[in-house]
Structure formats: structure tokens, C-alpha cells
Design an enzyme around this catalytic site. Sequence first.
Site, PDB file in Angstrom:
ATOM      1  N   CYS A 185      37.560  37.602 -28.065  1.00  0.00           N
ATOM      2  CA  CYS A 185      37.950  36.574 -29.034  1.00  0.00           C
ATOM      3  C   CYS A 185      38.637  37.155 -30.268  1.00  0.00           C
ATOM      4  O   CYS A 185      39.662  36.634 -30.718  1.00  0.00           O
ATOM      5  CB  CYS A 185      36.731  35.750 -29.439  1.00  0.00           C
ATOM      6  SG  CYS A 185      35.287  36.730 -29.896  1.00  0.00           S
ATOM      7  N   HIS A 189      36.397  32.813 -36.398  1.00  0.00           N
ATOM      8  CA  HIS A 189      36.432  34.240 -36.729  1.00  0.00           C
ATOM      9  C   HIS A 189      37.518  34.495 -37.767  1.00  0.00           C
ATOM     10  O   HIS A 189      38.615  33.918 -37.699  1.00  0.00           O
ATOM     11  CB  HIS A 189      36.753  35.073 -35.489  1.00  0.00           C
ATOM     12  CG  HIS A 189      35.630  35.187 -34.506  1.00  0.00           C
ATOM     13  ND1 HIS A 189      34.389  34.647 -34.708  1.00  0.00           N
ATOM     14  CD2 HIS A 189      35.589  35.828 -33.293  1.00  0.00           C
ATOM     15  CE1 HIS A 189      33.620  34.941 -33.650  1.00  0.00           C
ATOM     16  NE2 HIS A 189      34.328  35.638 -32.788  1.00  0.00           N
TER      17      HIS A 189
END
Length: 343
Positions: free
Chosen positions: A132, A246
Site C-alpha cells: 500500500c 496513509h
Amino acid sequence: MGYRVVVVGATGNVGREMLNILAEREFPIDEIAAVASPRSQGTEIDFGETGRRLKVKNIENFDFTGWDIALFAAGSGPTAIHAPRAAASGCVVIDNSSLYRMDPDVPLVVPEVNPDAIDGYKNKMIIANPNCSTAQMVVALKPLHDAARIKRVVVATYQSVSGAGKDGMDELFEQTRAIYMPSGEMSDPKKFTKQIAFNVIPHIDVFLDDGSTKEEWKMIAETKKILDPKIKISATCVRVPVFVGHSEALNIEFEDEISAEEAQNILREAPGVMLIDKREDGGYITPIECVGDDATYVSRVREDPTVDSGLSLWCVSDNLRKGAALNAVQIAELLGRRHLKKG
């Protein structure tokens, strides 16, 4: 004419997001199957907002014969057993686990960055989805690398607990509730190594012999495979008390000169990137603002005066989407356009 698509691990965070995104993007589907572990067999889940409910099938006896694409979000253990089985039946696997990412016979693909790599899928009938934190970083780096050739990247990540799955999200919630409830009792950490509520933990995945963590190694190795093996990368990966999204602070050194203004102009036109960079209060994107969006957001682009040609920037993305489910669906779309054309 559409495809027959399987989502494996459909009851998890990423699997559910895959179903949502397939529906949102109106991926051409003739038939869809939701597949998960035996304990989820028979439960029903939503196929996005289509109004359709899918009954979950048992992975252990699911027959992949006749299915076109299988999106795997099941973790390395089940994937090691069932992905080769699916591939052997003629179903192309798009895998979200780390199992095949560094396999030289398996393409590791971010469609905005290295779409041509997908042409190698026939080696094993498997395509890997990157980590990710890697996915959003290379989307931001690619257009800048094309313009001025990147020599070195130093990245610090601020990774949400959803990257650790539902258990990570639950642990943050329960610890936060225990702090605020007068009668709350703080339990010992289970998913994380230390308390995550109101804290940050500079440790994601296992430690390696050189003192780095496997998450940091993944960012380095995967970026080299996807973007350019010559780029030098140093990563520090940190878990933060954010549910989804994130963030990354990137410092980039280039071979050729590039100004902050030039970089902004490049990023403004780059595929998959949304530049939000106003030098004023609130003129940047934070994790809470990126949730549910497809873009990789870039802010705080500025020149680094400590090197001959350097930039620093801030990069934010929804890790359940571009960091996982969205990228997998984009790979499926690319696969369809280039190789599995219907009708």
C-alpha cells in the site's frame, strides 16, 4: 459482454472495498462470486451500492474453471494454496498479498507507472499488487522521475491502522474508548507491539538483520522493481493512530535540475495524482480528507537547499483504495483492455 470475476477474501476490509470499486467503476461483469474462508460460507455481503447481495462461497472447494479474473485479498497463506490452483484453471489472479511481488516471473503493476509490465502475466497467470505505501509513492514519483531522473529517495511513512486489517482498527477504537471512558480498562496491545491510541509506533512487520523492518524493505525492493532499480531508497515506516489513509513525507534527490514550480506543473497533469498545494493554512491534504477518493494527493512541494537538485513533498492516499483494492481493479481494467478483450 463482460467478465466472470471472483473476489477472494471478500469479507475482509480490502475484499469489501474491491466489491465496492468494481461496482462504482462499472467494471464489465457477467457474473461475480464472493469467496472467503469456510467460517464465512453462507453469509451475505453487498456488491457495492448495486442493491445486490452476494452469498459467500467456501474457498476450499471453489472451482475457478471458467472464471476470467480472480482478485485475491486473502493474505499470503491462503493465496499460496489457492492462487496457483486458480491460475492453473485458466483464471488470471491479481494478488494483493506480498507472496508474489518479488517473483521475477510475476509482474508487479501500478497502471499509472508501469502498464507495460502486465504483458508478462502469462508466465504464471498471476499479477501482483504492490504494498500500500509503495503504490501511492510510485504514483507520485513516476512523473518526476521521467522529468529529471531520481537518484535517491528518503521516505518516512505515517500509516493508518487499517493497513493492519480489521483487528488493527478495532484495537485503536478499543484503546481510545478505554482512555475516554471513566470506567474504561486499557487492555494490553494484541495487534500492535505497543499502545497505538495517542501514540506512534516505528515498527511495521518483522525486523530484519540490518535493523530495518520488512515493510521498509518492501518499499525499497518494490519501488526498484516497479520504477527503476538504480534509485537509492531509505524508508522509515511508522504506524499512527489514524483509521484510514496513509501519509508519506518524501525527500527526493534528482540527477537533473528541477524547481518546485516545475514539479508542481508536472504533478498537476500526472495520471492518478491530485495536486493540492496552497502555501496557506489548510492548503494541503490530510488522511481524513482522502478517504473514499481514488487520487494520490500531493502537497507541500518545496525545494531542498541542502542538495544540488532536491525536492520535499507530502503524499496522502486512501490505503484501502489506491493502496490495495483500487489498484487491483485498475490492473483488471488494464488486463481487459490489453489482453482479455470481450465482445
